[in-house]
Each structure stands twice: as C-alpha cells, then as structure tokens.
Design a protein around this motif. Structure first.
Motif, PDB file in Angstrom:
ATOM      1  N   ARG A   1      14.838   7.725   7.224  1.00  0.00           N
ATOM      2  CA  ARG A   1      16.117   8.216   7.747  1.00  0.00           C
ATOM      3  C   ARG A   1      16.147   9.735   7.773  1.00  0.00           C
ATOM      4  NH1 ARG A   1      20.159   4.650   8.855  1.00  0.00           N
ATOM      5  NH2 ARG A   1      19.498   2.518   8.385  1.00  0.00           N
ATOM      6  N   SER A   2      15.263  10.325   6.957  1.00  0.00           N
ATOM      7  CA  SER A   2      15.315  11.782   6.812  1.00  0.00           C
ATOM      8  C   SER A   2      14.200  12.479   7.586  1.00  0.00           C
ATOM      9  CB  SER A   2      15.168  12.119   5.328  1.00  0.00           C
ATOM     10  OG  SER A   2      13.896  11.682   4.888  1.00  0.00           O
ATOM     11  N   GLY A   3      13.340  11.697   8.264  1.00  0.00           N
ATOM     12  CA  GLY A   3      12.236  12.322   8.995  1.00  0.00           C
ATOM     13  C   GLY A   3      11.020  12.583   8.121  1.00  0.00           C
ATOM     14  N   ASP A   4      10.981  11.956   6.926  1.00  0.00           N
ATOM     15  CA  ASP A   4       9.865  12.168   6.006  1.00  0.00           C
ATOM     16  C   ASP A   4       8.629  11.379   6.487  1.00  0.00           C
ATOM     17  OD1 ASP A   4       8.897  13.083   3.307  1.00  0.00           O
ATOM     18  OD2 ASP A   4       8.619  10.921   3.103  1.00  0.00           O
ATOM     19  N   ALA A   5       7.540  12.092   6.751  1.00  0.00           N
ATOM     20  CA  ALA A   5       6.368  11.443   7.352  1.00  0.00           C
ATOM     21  C   ALA A   5       5.691  10.470   6.384  1.00  0.00           C
ATOM     22  CB  ALA A   5       5.377  12.494   7.840  1.00  0.00           C
ATOM     23  N   ALA A   6       5.642  10.815   5.096  1.00  0.00           N
ATOM     24  CA  ALA A   6       4.977   9.927   4.132  1.00  0.00           C
ATOM     25  C   ALA A   6       5.721   8.596   4.041  1.00  0.00           C
ATOM     26  CB  ALA A   6       4.903  10.594   2.755  1.00  0.00           C
ATOM     27  N   GLU A   7       7.049   8.694   4.032  1.00  0.00           N
ATOM     28  CA  GLU A   7       7.861   7.485   3.979  1.00  0.00           C
ATOM     29  C   GLU A   7       7.650   6.651   5.252  1.00  0.00           C
ATOM     30  OE1 GLU A   7      12.551   6.469   3.036  1.00  0.00           O
ATOM     31  OE2 GLU A   7      12.043   8.360   3.990  1.00  0.00           O
ATOM     32  N   ALA A   8       7.607   7.325   6.385  1.00  0.00           N
ATOM     33  CA  ALA A   8       7.430   6.621   7.657  1.00  0.00           C
ATOM     34  C   ALA A   8       6.063   5.944   7.720  1.00  0.00           C
ATOM     35  CB  ALA A   8       7.603   7.591   8.817  1.00  0.00           C
ATOM     36  N   ALA A   9       5.024   6.633   7.256  1.00  0.00           N
ATOM     37  CA  ALA A   9       3.673   6.061   7.291  1.00  0.00           C
ATOM     38  C   ALA A   9       3.607   4.794   6.448  1.00  0.00           C
ATOM     39  CB  ALA A   9       2.655   7.083   6.781  1.00  0.00           C
ATOM     40  N   ARG A  10       4.269   4.833   5.292  1.00  0.00           N
ATOM     41  CA  ARG A  10       4.226   3.701   4.351  1.00  0.00           C
ATOM     42  C   ARG A  10       4.753   2.428   4.996  1.00  0.00           C
ATOM     43  NH1 ARG A  10       7.333   6.001   0.169  1.00  0.00           N
ATOM     44  NH2 ARG A  10       5.635   7.474  -0.089  1.00  0.00           N
ATOM     45  N   SER A  11       5.789   2.528   5.820  1.00  0.00           N
ATOM     46  CA  SER A  11       6.377   1.296   6.379  1.00  0.00           C
ATOM     47  C   SER A  11       6.018   1.059   7.850  1.00  0.00           C
ATOM     48  CB  SER A  11       7.893   1.306   6.185  1.00  0.00           C
ATOM     49  OG  SER A  11       8.429   2.552   6.543  1.00  0.00           O
ATOM     50  N   LEU A  12       5.207   1.950   8.421  1.00  0.00           N
ATOM     51  CA  LEU A  12       4.901   1.851   9.855  1.00  0.00           C
ATOM     52  C   LEU A  12       4.350   0.480  10.259  1.00  0.00           C
ATOM     53  CD1 LEU A  12       4.471   3.213  12.675  1.00  0.00           C
ATOM     54  CD2 LEU A  12       2.224   3.915  11.848  1.00  0.00           C
ATOM     55  N   PHE A  13       3.252   0.054   9.630  1.00  0.00           N
ATOM     56  CA  PHE A  13       2.594  -1.171  10.086  1.00  0.00           C
ATOM     57  C   PHE A  13       3.402  -2.416   9.744  1.00  0.00           C
ATOM     58  CE2 PHE A  13      -1.723   1.154   9.928  1.00  0.00           C
ATOM     59  CZ  PHE A  13      -1.638   1.475  11.272  1.00  0.00           C
ATOM     60  N   ALA A  14       4.099  -2.395   8.582  1.00  0.00           N
ATOM     61  CA  ALA A  14       4.929  -3.553   8.224  1.00  0.00           C
ATOM     62  C   ALA A  14       6.063  -3.708   9.237  1.00  0.00           C
ATOM     63  CB  ALA A  14       5.486  -3.399   6.809  1.00  0.00           C
ATOM     64  N   ALA A  15       6.642  -2.585   9.648  1.00  0.00           N
ATOM     65  CA  ALA A  15       7.751  -2.649  10.604  1.00  0.00           C
ATOM     66  C   ALA A  15       7.257  -3.101  11.975  1.00  0.00           C
ATOM     67  CB  ALA A  15       8.420  -1.284  10.704  1.00  0.00           C
TER      68      ALA A  15
ATOM     69  N   CYS B   1       0.846  -1.200   0.000  1.00  0.00           N
ATOM     70  CA  CYS B   1       0.000   0.000   0.000  1.00  0.00           C
ATOM     71  C   CYS B   1       0.880   1.249   0.000  1.00  0.00           C
ATOM     72  CB  CYS B   1      -0.910   0.008   1.226  1.00  0.00           C
ATOM     73  SG  CYS B   1      -2.007  -1.416   1.304  1.00  0.00           S
ATOM     74  N   ASP B   2       0.455   2.189  -0.808  1.00  0.00           N
ATOM     75  CA  ASP B   2       1.163   3.451  -1.015  1.00  0.00           C
ATOM     76  C   ASP B   2       1.261   4.332   0.227  1.00  0.00           C
ATOM     77  OD1 ASP B   2       1.925   3.787  -3.552  1.00  0.00           O
ATOM     78  OD2 ASP B   2       0.591   5.517  -3.909  1.00  0.00           O
ATOM     79  N   ILE B   3       0.138   4.439   0.927  1.00  0.00           N
ATOM     80  CA  ILE B   3       0.056   5.393   2.037  1.00  0.00           C
ATOM     81  C   ILE B   3       0.392   4.706   3.348  1.00  0.00           C
ATOM     82  CG2 ILE B   3      -1.501   6.896   3.359  1.00  0.00           C
ATOM     83  CD1 ILE B   3      -2.889   7.541   0.695  1.00  0.00           C
ATOM     84  N   GLY B   4      -0.204   3.562   3.600  1.00  0.00           N
ATOM     85  CA  GLY B   4       0.228   2.744   4.729  1.00  0.00           C
ATOM     86  C   GLY B   4      -0.542   2.931   6.019  1.00  0.00           C
ATOM     87  N   ILE B   5      -1.308   3.992   6.152  1.00  0.00           N
ATOM     88  CA  ILE B   5      -2.207   4.090   7.303  1.00  0.00           C
ATOM     89  C   ILE B   5      -3.623   4.381   6.809  1.00  0.00           C
ATOM     90  CG2 ILE B   5      -0.456   4.736   9.014  1.00  0.00           C
ATOM     91  CD1 ILE B   5      -1.309   7.554   8.794  1.00  0.00           C
ATOM     92  N   GLU B   6      -4.595   4.057   7.653  1.00  0.00           N
ATOM     93  CA  GLU B   6      -5.993   4.091   7.247  1.00  0.00           C
ATOM     94  C   GLU B   6      -6.439   5.515   6.907  1.00  0.00           C
ATOM     95  OE1 GLU B   6      -4.803   3.231  10.127  1.00  0.00           O
ATOM     96  OE2 GLU B   6      -5.224   1.128  10.565  1.00  0.00           O
ATOM     97  N   SER B   7      -7.547   5.574   6.174  1.00  0.00           N
ATOM     98  CA  SER B   7      -8.062   6.848   5.671  1.00  0.00           C
ATOM     99  C   SER B   7      -8.435   7.813   6.805  1.00  0.00           C
ATOM    100  CB  SER B   7      -9.313   6.585   4.818  1.00  0.00           C
ATOM    101  OG  SER B   7     -10.330   5.993   5.598  1.00  0.00           O
TER     102      SER B   7
END
Ligand code: TXA
Ligand code: MG
Length: 355
Positions: A303-317, A185-191
């Motif tokens: 690594r850079s503090g980018d929220a979109a990147e963090a959201a994308r991998s949050l639940f998988a991690a 999923c592109d966004i990674g967290i619910e709507s």
C-alpha cells in the motif's frame, strides 16, 4: 503419487537428505522461491528434475552449496563445481568479495565449470551457476546431504515461481515425492544471476534482490547488463532471460500509460472495459486510487509503494488471480521506481506480460 509434506524438524530434514542421497527429488524452501532439488552429481536425479518441470534441456540449473567457513574460492573448488584455476586474480578476488558480502543469500554466480559437472546441469555450457542460499532449512539440508543440490524454481516450465509449499503442491504435487515446508519465502523473486567472466568482467544476467549497484560497491567493478554483452561462448547468454517466463495462464497486461498519468479518456476506456470483462489488478501502492468496480479485483502488493513488500507477495498474488475462476484478465501496474528490487519486479511483470 502425491508429494509428502515434510516439516523443518530434524527427523524430517533427515528423511529429505536421505531421499536426496538416493537420487530422489525434494522441493526445498529458499529465501527467494522454492526450488526443486536433486543431487547435482547424480545424472538420473538431474534428468528427473527436467522431466518433472517439463523444462527444455537447453536451460541450465543452479547448483546450491552450503556456507563456507573460510575462502569461497577454495569452497567452490572443494564442492567440485568451479574450475577456479580458469579465473584471473581479479575474478577470484571479485568472487571472494561477492561471497563475503552476499552469501548465504539471493545471488547466483555463473562461473567456469569443472569437467565432472554433468552436462545436463549446465546444458553443455562451459559455465555453472552456483548459489549459497540463506534459508535455514535449505542450509541444514545442504550440510546434511553434503553434495551440491541442483535446484531450479519448483514450478512447471514457464509458469509462476512458487513462494509457498502449497504452490509447489499445486505445480508438482503429483510428480515428486517430497515437499519441505519452510513457510513463505522472504524475498519472493528469484536470485540475481551474475556472470563472472574469467578476466573479471561482471555481467548481470537476471535482476533480483541484490542490485547491480550493490555488486559494484562490493567489488569496485562495473556491472554490465546482459543486453550489452551477449557473448561468452554461450549461444543464449541466459536462457532464463527468454522473453516469456513466469507467466500466468491468463493474459497479463501492463498499464500503459501508468495509472498516475491517466487522462479522463483513459479512465473512461477502463470503465467501458470493465463493462464486459472481469479483471484482476496487481497494485504497487494504494495511490492513485482506482475506483472500485464489481468486475475489478484489486490486489495491493504494497500500500505504501515498498518494493520489498511487493516482491514478497508478487507471485502469490499473480497465482491467486490466475486461479480465480471469475477473473478473465490480469492487469499489472509497473513499479514506479526503476532501481533495485523494483527493477527486478518490473522485469518479472514484463516477462509475464509477454504473449
Ligand atoms: O532464486 C533462485 O535462483 C531459485 C532458487 C530455487 O535458488 N532458482 C531459480 O532457478 O530461479 P531457475 O532454474 O528457475 O533459474 C535459474 C536461471 C535460469 O535463467 C538459467 O538459465 C540461469 O539461471 N542459469 C543457470 N546456469 C547458467 C549458466 N551456466 N549460464 C547462464 N545462465 C544460467
Ligand atoms: Mg524458474
């Protein structure tokens, strides 16, 4: 039963659409998280969703609809979901503007329901949640089924939402017949969930990728937070706002104070904690550094503090640390930003940390 994985080929989309028309369940990809879909107007299918998820029936489902060609208000009416006549002119205008700006996309609108929507879908509430997802596979499925699809996140109740087909397999593979694999999923967290009250008040029920500021800009209306308005005839304003949610099985703790404010004493306390405990650490950026330790597994969501990147991998991690047999506890850094997607990430982490 073990779920069959379907691809996004035309023939597999046709198989999934057929199954849905017959009242079976299909896990489908969306841009936020995977959903467990069933025909929203088939009460047996809807009951099967609650059973597969072990979800309490007081927690209502979101109905997914295909994209509209013209007015969103008439589309919502045609989908037989929303009693648009109960909306004031201001509320109707807000819905048109929100649809035009954010749909298809990660926004759910809670609107007055039509009487024919099964009570099980809405948990007996006078409202129904509606979303037009933008994932291409979900859109193809929706237009082929030509009925709204009720779809909560495809996890067991209270657990981490799935952002890959393999996560759905782990959660529900033994309980549902089909999983459509549409990739990560592109966004990674619910709507984002937004209540549109009949008079046009807007109330944020769940933060997500679409922020309150963006909604205010699109509509010219203020967005209240659900803490302010706990009314609108619903006993629980958003049942999914229950404190404990999206939780790993292992305890999840939040760093308090944040790593950036650790004193020498905090650093020593952490070192002595690591002397006896294997921890997994969810990091929002690479700074400040946390010294490596054999009992500490750090996962950098960004690594850079980018929220979109963090959201994308949050639940998988979170899921990976939960599944790592060595790790006993998960620790998470809150995102230092307090706006937008970072706000939504912190909302999910705070809920996951609730015992
Ligand atoms: O991104 C998403 O929204 C994903 C994908 C699959 O679309 N779906 C999802 O569904 O997260 P679920 O069921 O896990 O969360 C839906 C949330 C719940 O917190 C539910 O309580 C709330 O929306 N909700 C649904 N209908 C509602 C209603 N009529 N009034 C208030 N809250 C509602
Ligand atoms: Mg959910």
């Amino acid at each position: 039963m073990r779920a069959r994985i379907l691809s996004s080929s035309d023939s597999d989309v046709a198989i999934a659409a057929n199954a849905l028309r017959q009242g079976q369940l299909v896990a489908m990809p969306t841009e936020t998280v995977y959903g467990l879909a069933g025909d929203a107007f088939n009460e047996q299918a809807v009951a099967a969703i609650f059973a597969a998820k072990e979800r309490p029936t007081f927690d209502p489902l979101i109905c997914h609809i295909p994209r509209a060609s013209g007015s969103w208000i008439s589309h919502l009416q045609q989908q037989r979901l929303v009693a648009t006549e109960l909306l004031s002119a201001a509320a109707r205008q807000a819905v048109e503007q929100l649809g035009a700006t954010f749909w298809p996309g990660p926004l759910t609108l809670v609107l007055p329901r039509q009487a024919n929507v099964p009570d099980l879908v809405t948990s007996g509430l006078p409202t129904v949640g509606v979303r037009c997802p933008r994932h291409e596979v979900a859109q193809r499925l929706l237009s082929e089924v030509s009925a709204p699809l009720a779809a909560p996140s495809a996890n067991r109740f209270g657990r981490i939402s799935p952002t890959a087909a393999s996560h759905v397999m782990a959660e529900l593979g033994d309980r549902i017949p089909f999983i459509m694999d549409g990739g990560d999923c592109d966004i990674g967290i619910e709507s984002t969930v937004l209540l549109v009250e009949p008079h046009g008040n807007l109330v944020l029920l769940r933060p997500g990728a679409i922020t309150a500021a963006q909604i205010e800009q699109a509509t010219g209306l203020p967005v209240k937070s659900s803490a302010v308005t706990a009314s609108f005839e619903t006993p629980v304003p958003a049942p999914g706002m229950l404190a404990s949610h999206y939780a790993p099985r292992k305890p999840l703790h939040l760093f308090q104070p944040p790593l950036s404010m650790w004193s020498d004493r905090d650093k020593l306390a952490w070192q002595s904690h690591l002397a006896t405990t294997h921890v997994g650490v969810l990091r929002m950026s690479a700074t400040p550094m946390l010294p490596e330790h054999p009992r500490q597994r750090q996962v950098f969501l960004s690594r850079s503090g980018d929220a979109a990147e963090a959201a994308r991998s949050l639940f998988a991690a979170m899921r990976a640390l939960d599944d790592d047999p060595v790790i006993e506890e998960i620790w998470a850094e809150l995102h230092p930003d307090t706006q937008g997607l970072a706000f939504a990430i912190n909302d999910r982490l705070t809920k996951a940390s609730h015992p």
